[in-house]
Write a protein that holds these residues in place. Structure first.
Motif, PDB file in Angstrom:
ATOM      1  N   GLY A  64       0.968  -1.050   0.367  1.00  0.00           N
ATOM      2  CA  GLY A  64      -0.140   0.156  -0.120  1.00  0.00           C
ATOM      3  C   GLY A  64       1.345   1.485   0.173  1.00  0.00           C
ATOM      4  O   GLY A  64       1.995   1.289  -0.378  1.00  0.00           O
ATOM      5  N   ASP A  66       2.910   4.209   0.816  1.00  0.00           N
ATOM      6  CA  ASP A  66       4.308   4.348   1.588  1.00  0.00           C
ATOM      7  C   ASP A  66       3.942   4.848   3.098  1.00  0.00           C
ATOM      8  O   ASP A  66       3.258   6.129   2.771  1.00  0.00           O
ATOM      9  CB  ASP A  66       6.094   4.801   1.129  1.00  0.00           C
ATOM     10  CG  ASP A  66       6.665   5.089   1.963  1.00  0.00           C
ATOM     11  OD1 ASP A  66       6.850   5.150   2.762  1.00  0.00           O
ATOM     12  OD2 ASP A  66       7.757   4.550   1.643  1.00  0.00           O
ATOM     13  N   LEU A  67       3.876   4.005   3.833  1.00  0.00           N
ATOM     14  CA  LEU A  67       3.654   4.779   5.221  1.00  0.00           C
ATOM     15  C   LEU A  67       4.227   5.852   5.808  1.00  0.00           C
ATOM     16  O   LEU A  67       4.096   6.830   6.406  1.00  0.00           O
ATOM     17  CB  LEU A  67       3.595   3.758   6.105  1.00  0.00           C
ATOM     18  CG  LEU A  67       2.373   2.649   6.850  1.00  0.00           C
ATOM     19  CD1 LEU A  67       2.753   1.730   7.919  1.00  0.00           C
ATOM     20  CD2 LEU A  67       1.659   3.225   7.042  1.00  0.00           C
ATOM     21  N   PHE A 130      -7.505   1.074   6.901  1.00  0.00           N
ATOM     22  CA  PHE A 130      -7.754   2.633   6.946  1.00  0.00           C
ATOM     23  C   PHE A 130      -8.139   3.647   8.442  1.00  0.00           C
ATOM     24  O   PHE A 130      -7.297   3.671   8.334  1.00  0.00           O
ATOM     25  CB  PHE A 130      -8.879   3.178   5.850  1.00  0.00           C
ATOM     26  CG  PHE A 130      -8.339   2.888   4.336  1.00  0.00           C
ATOM     27  CD1 PHE A 130      -7.089   3.306   3.754  1.00  0.00           C
ATOM     28  CD2 PHE A 130      -9.236   1.603   3.520  1.00  0.00           C
ATOM     29  CE1 PHE A 130      -6.580   2.858   2.541  1.00  0.00           C
ATOM     30  CE2 PHE A 130      -7.840   1.361   2.733  1.00  0.00           C
ATOM     31  CZ  PHE A 130      -7.510   1.657   2.097  1.00  0.00           C
TER      32      PHE A 130
END
Ligand code: COA
Length: 254
Positions: A64, A66-67, A130
């Motif tokens: 997902g 990039d944090l 999310f």
């Protein structure tokens, strides 16, 4: 020289776009979204491209967004590379096939809602975390998922954000087929070849007709979600959630 993070290859009328950042589980950076958007735009106008095949590396589709990027703040996400990528995939006129192995997290799962054929390895793990990150759904997931599977099932996926299996994804109508991991890419390629041999204009017309009556609603959903996503990114919950993930601890919300 560093290896490109999106590999692109056009062969037999099929454009393969391969996410290639394996050390970070193919987590998507702004640069990667830009490259994907650009490649899809060019593919729209290139008559030699009849089908797009999206793939990851052997053991990961993508972890997902990039944090670390979530901590950089929000800005106008519609204009940002992520919004551009979403826009172009949402409106992409030619068939898109996805080959998924390993993790498909966040946008790794929601982008599948905008592919036409999706083949997934038996040990893949999909996830929509999310809320777990102090964020809200994106890429039309809040609109599309309840319509595919009903409110309560979508709520379970979106509100609890737990990982779910390829088999569950199949039973919920999110994907076409579950395969042994080693067979996923070959199957996706085989189907892409079959599509590439179909009449190109008839395929495009069919895709347009299938989406025609809800395309405007999808567009609205995508935009409204990104507005809320931006607000959430500016909030405190996401900071706590991401630093908890990075620190391998449980978040502590006020
Ligand atoms: N953004 C940035 N880096 C990420 C990442 C992400 N979304 N996902 C994984 N990474 C990095 C890890 O920080 C780690 O980096 P390091 O080796 O420098 O410490 C590396 O990728 C490997 O991750 P790791 O968690 O050890 O791999 P795993 O195979 O045990 O687990 C996942 C894979 C995808 C299940 C797990 O990494 C994960 O849950 N990632 C976060 C997914 C996420 O929340 N994405 C946002 C969705 S909105």
């Amino acid at each position: 020289m560093t290896e490109p993070t999106v590999l692109s290859e056009l062969r037999d009328h099929i454009l393969t776009l391969r996410l290639n950042r394996p050390d970070k589980r193919n987590a998507l950076t702004q640069q990667m979204y830009s490259e994907l958007a650009q490649a899809l735009r060019a593919a729209t106008d290139n008559p030699d491209v009849r089908v797009v095949l999206l793939a990851g590396t052997n053991d990961t589709f993508t972890a997902g967004n990039d944090l670390q990027d979530f901590l950089l703040g929000s800005g106008n996400l519609l204009e940002a590379p992520v919004g551009q990528f979403m826009h172009v995939l949402l409106n992409f006129p030619k068939p898109v096939v996805a080959a998924v192995n390993g993790a498909a997290v966040g946008i790794g799962t929601t982008l599948l809602l905008h592919c036409d054929l999706v083949y997934v390895g038996e040990t893949a793990r999909l996830q929509l975390p999310f809320v777990n990150l102090g964020l809200c759904p994106e890429f039309t997931a809040s609109y599309v998922l309840p319509r595919i599977m009903g409110h309560v099932r979508a709520a379970e996926l979106l509100m609890l954000g737990e990982a779910f299996s390829a088999q569950t994804a199949l039973s919920l109508g999110l994907i076409n087929e579950v395969l042994p991991n080693a067979d996923v890419e070959a199957r996706a390629w085989q189907q892409a070849v079959r599509l590439s041999q179909q009449a190109p204009q008839a395929l495009r017309t069919t895709k347009m007709l299938m989406k025609r009556f809800h395309q405007q609603t999808l567009q609205q959903s995508f935009q409204v979600e990104l507005e809320h996503f931006s607000l959430a990114l500016a909030g405190e919950e996401v900071k706590e959630a991401v630093s908890a993930f990075m620190g391998k601890r449980k978040p502590n919300y006020k």
